[in-house]
Design a protein around this motif. Sequence first.
Motif, short mmCIF file in Angstrom:
data_model
loop_
_atom_site.label_atom_id
_atom_site.label_comp_id
_atom_site.label_asym_id
_atom_site.label_seq_id
_atom_site.Cartn_x
_atom_site.Cartn_y
_atom_site.Cartn_z
N LEU A 1 79.59 5.53 -63.26
CA LEU A 1 79.76 4.07 -63.26
C LEU A 1 78.46 3.33 -63.58
O LEU A 1 77.40 3.67 -63.05
N PHE A 2 78.57 2.30 -64.38
CA PHE A 2 77.46 1.41 -64.78
C PHE A 2 76.37 2.13 -65.59
O PHE A 2 75.33 1.55 -65.89
N GLY A 3 76.58 3.44 -65.89
CA GLY A 3 75.53 4.20 -66.59
C GLY A 3 74.73 5.09 -65.65
O GLY A 3 73.77 5.73 -66.07
N ASN A 4 75.15 5.13 -64.36
CA ASN A 4 74.49 6.00 -63.38
C ASN A 4 75.11 7.40 -63.51
O ASN A 4 76.31 7.56 -63.29
N PRO A 5 74.32 8.42 -63.89
CA PRO A 5 74.93 9.73 -64.15
C PRO A 5 75.41 10.41 -62.87
O PRO A 5 74.91 10.12 -61.78
N LEU A 6 76.35 11.30 -63.04
CA LEU A 6 76.89 12.07 -61.91
C LEU A 6 75.94 13.20 -61.55
O LEU A 6 75.13 13.63 -62.39
N ASP A 7 76.09 13.70 -60.34
CA ASP A 7 75.25 14.81 -59.87
C ASP A 7 75.96 16.13 -60.24
O ASP A 7 76.90 16.55 -59.57
N PHE A 8 75.48 16.76 -61.30
CA PHE A 8 76.16 17.97 -61.77
C PHE A 8 75.78 19.20 -60.95
O PHE A 8 76.45 20.23 -61.08
N ASP A 9 74.76 19.12 -60.11
CA ASP A 9 74.54 20.23 -59.18
C ASP A 9 75.73 20.29 -58.23
O ASP A 9 76.29 21.35 -57.97
N ALA B 1 82.94 5.85 -69.47
CA ALA B 1 83.16 4.61 -70.23
C ALA B 1 81.86 3.83 -70.40
O ALA B 1 81.61 3.26 -71.45
N CYS B 2 81.03 3.84 -69.36
CA CYS B 2 79.81 3.00 -69.35
C CYS B 2 78.54 3.82 -69.50
O CYS B 2 77.45 3.29 -69.24
N ALA B 3 78.61 5.10 -69.86
CA ALA B 3 77.43 5.94 -69.61
C ALA B 3 76.82 6.63 -70.83
O ALA B 3 76.04 7.56 -70.67
N LEU B 4 77.14 6.17 -72.04
CA LEU B 4 76.46 6.77 -73.19
C LEU B 4 74.96 6.48 -73.05
O LEU B 4 74.57 5.33 -72.81
N GLY B 5 74.14 7.52 -73.19
CA GLY B 5 72.69 7.31 -73.07
C GLY B 5 72.12 7.80 -71.74
O GLY B 5 70.91 7.95 -71.61
N SER B 6 72.99 8.03 -70.75
CA SER B 6 72.47 8.53 -69.47
C SER B 6 72.37 10.05 -69.53
O SER B 6 72.93 10.69 -70.43
N SER B 7 71.65 10.63 -68.58
CA SER B 7 71.56 12.09 -68.54
C SER B 7 71.27 12.57 -67.12
O SER B 7 70.87 11.77 -66.26
N PHE B 8 71.51 13.86 -66.93
CA PHE B 8 71.21 14.49 -65.64
C PHE B 8 70.34 15.71 -65.94
O PHE B 8 70.74 16.57 -66.74
N GLN B 9 69.16 15.77 -65.36
CA GLN B 9 68.21 16.86 -65.61
C GLN B 9 68.03 17.11 -67.10
O GLN B 9 68.15 18.24 -67.58
N ASN B 10 67.84 16.05 -67.83
CA ASN B 10 67.59 16.10 -69.29
C ASN B 10 68.77 16.57 -70.13
O ASN B 10 68.61 16.78 -71.33
N GLU B 11 69.93 16.75 -69.54
CA GLU B 11 71.13 17.02 -70.35
C GLU B 11 71.91 15.72 -70.45
O GLU B 11 72.17 15.06 -69.43
N LYS B 12 72.31 15.38 -71.67
CA LYS B 12 72.94 14.07 -71.87
C LYS B 12 74.38 14.05 -71.37
O LYS B 12 75.12 15.03 -71.50
N THR B 13 74.78 12.90 -70.82
CA THR B 13 76.19 12.67 -70.52
C THR B 13 76.95 12.82 -71.83
O THR B 13 76.57 12.24 -72.85
N GLY B 14 78.00 13.63 -71.78
CA GLY B 14 78.73 13.95 -73.02
C GLY B 14 78.73 15.45 -73.26
O GLY B 14 79.56 15.98 -73.98
N ARG C 1 71.70 3.15 -55.59
CA ARG C 1 70.75 4.24 -55.84
C ARG C 1 71.14 5.03 -57.09
O ARG C 1 72.31 5.34 -57.30
N THR C 2 70.15 5.34 -57.90
CA THR C 2 70.39 6.21 -59.06
C THR C 2 70.48 7.65 -58.55
O THR C 2 69.73 8.05 -57.65
N THR C 3 71.38 8.42 -59.12
CA THR C 3 71.53 9.83 -58.76
C THR C 3 70.19 10.55 -58.89
O THR C 3 69.47 10.35 -59.88
N ASP C 4 69.85 11.38 -57.90
CA ASP C 4 68.61 12.17 -57.99
C ASP C 4 68.65 13.01 -59.27
O ASP C 4 69.69 13.57 -59.61
N LYS C 5 67.53 13.13 -59.92
CA LYS C 5 67.38 13.88 -61.19
C LYS C 5 68.18 13.25 -62.33
O LYS C 5 68.46 13.87 -63.34
#
Length: 368
Positions: free
Chosen positions: A130-138, A156-169, A275-279
Motif C-alpha cells: 500500500l502507498f508504495g510501502n513494500p511487503l516484508d518478503f522474509d 497497484a501503488c508500488a511500482l518502483g519500490s523494493s525489498f532488499q534490493n529486489e524490485k516489487t514485480g 512505518r516503512t517495512t524494514d529493509k
Amino acid sequence: MSYRIPLIRPYINDRVKALVNEVLDSGYLTEGPVTTRFEQAVASYVHVNHALAFTSCTTGLETALRAIGVGSGDEVIVPDYTYPATAGAVKIVDAVPVIVDVDPETLLIDYRKMEEAITRNTKAVIPVSLFGNPLDFDRLRDVQDRFGVCIVEDAACALGSSFQNEKTGTLSDITVFSFHPRKFITTGEGGMVTTNNSNWAESMHRYKHFGMGRVTEREEVQFLSTGSNYKMSNILAAVGLAQMEAFEELLERRRSLAMRYLELLQGHPEVKIPRTTDKGFHSYQSFAVMVSERDKVMKQMREQGIEVQIGTYSLHQHPAFQGRGVRLRGQYSGSIRAFNETLVLPLYHTMTEEEQNEVVEKLIACVE
Ligand SMILES: Cc1ncc(COP(=O)(O)O)c(C=O)c1O
C-alpha cells in the motif's frame, strides 16, 4: 472542484504527446507494438521475465487468480485496509475473500493474522504494498514455504519500490500494478501483471485475448477457453511508455519530496507517519500521515485549496463485505485506526518547495 495544490499532477510532457501522436498517425490503435514496448520497459525495469499489459489492475488481479487456478469455493486472504477491488477480484472468480487485519504501524497485512487465517481451502494471499510501502518478503516467504500458498501481490501503488534490493514485480508469484491517474505512472486507466512463471504468463496472455489459443497462419482458432478482452491499446501504452522512459527521474523527484515531508513532519506530536517495512525501499506513490480528527483536518485543508484524501477503505465496515461469501476474522483494530486517521498529502513531480511548505504549515495549523 479544482484545487490550488492538487493531490497529484500526471506527468504529461512533449515526449508523451509525441509518442501518442505517432500512434494516432500510424492508424494502429489497438494493442500492438507500442503495447509490447511498454511491457518490455516494465519487465526490464523490474527484472522479470514476463510483463503483460491489462485494462486495469482489477482485471489483472482477476486474470492472475484464474491463472493460478483459484475458483469456486477457494479462499483467498486479503487485508482489510485496502481498495475494495483487492477483494472484489476474489469475488469475480467466485472465490471467498478472507479478510484479515493490518499492522497498525506499517498499515500492511498483519503477517501473523494472515498465517492464522490459512485453512486447507486457502489457495492464495493477496497482500497489498500500500502507498508504495513494500511487503516484508522474509515473512511472506516463510509463510509460503510452510503452507504452500501462492502470493498474488496487489502492487497497484508500488511500482518502483523494493525489498532488499529486489524490485516489487519480481518478489511475488504474480504482481499486479495499476496505471490509474492517482498513480505516478498513469495511462488514464490500465494495469500490468508481472511473473517469472511461463505457464501462468501464457495462461494470462490467452485469457486477456478472448481465451483464444493457438491461432494458426490461416487464422484458424484451434481452441477457445474462458477468456475476455483485457488488451491495452497502443494509444494508452504510448502514454505509459513515455513515462517509463522518465521513471528513474520521476521516482527520484518523488522520493526527495517525500524525504522533505519526513524532515518537516517527523517528530511532530500530532502527526504520525506510517512505518516503512524494514529493509524496504518505499516508492512513495502516496505520502500518508496519521492524525486524529482526520475528517475535520481533511475538510479544513480542502477549504483552503489543498487537495488531501483518505488513505483507503476498511473493507469490513462496508455492507458489501458483511454478507455471505466473505469471511471476516477478528477485530480489525489496526485497520479501523488506519481508516479513521490516515490522510494522504499532495505529491507530484512538479511540486515546488513553496507548495510543500504551505501543505505542511496548513496541516500543522489544523492539527494543533
Ligand atoms: C490497492 C489497490 N488495488 C487495486 C486498485 C484498483 O486499480 P485499478 O483502478 O487499476 O483497477 C487500486 C486503485 O486505486 C488500489 O489502490
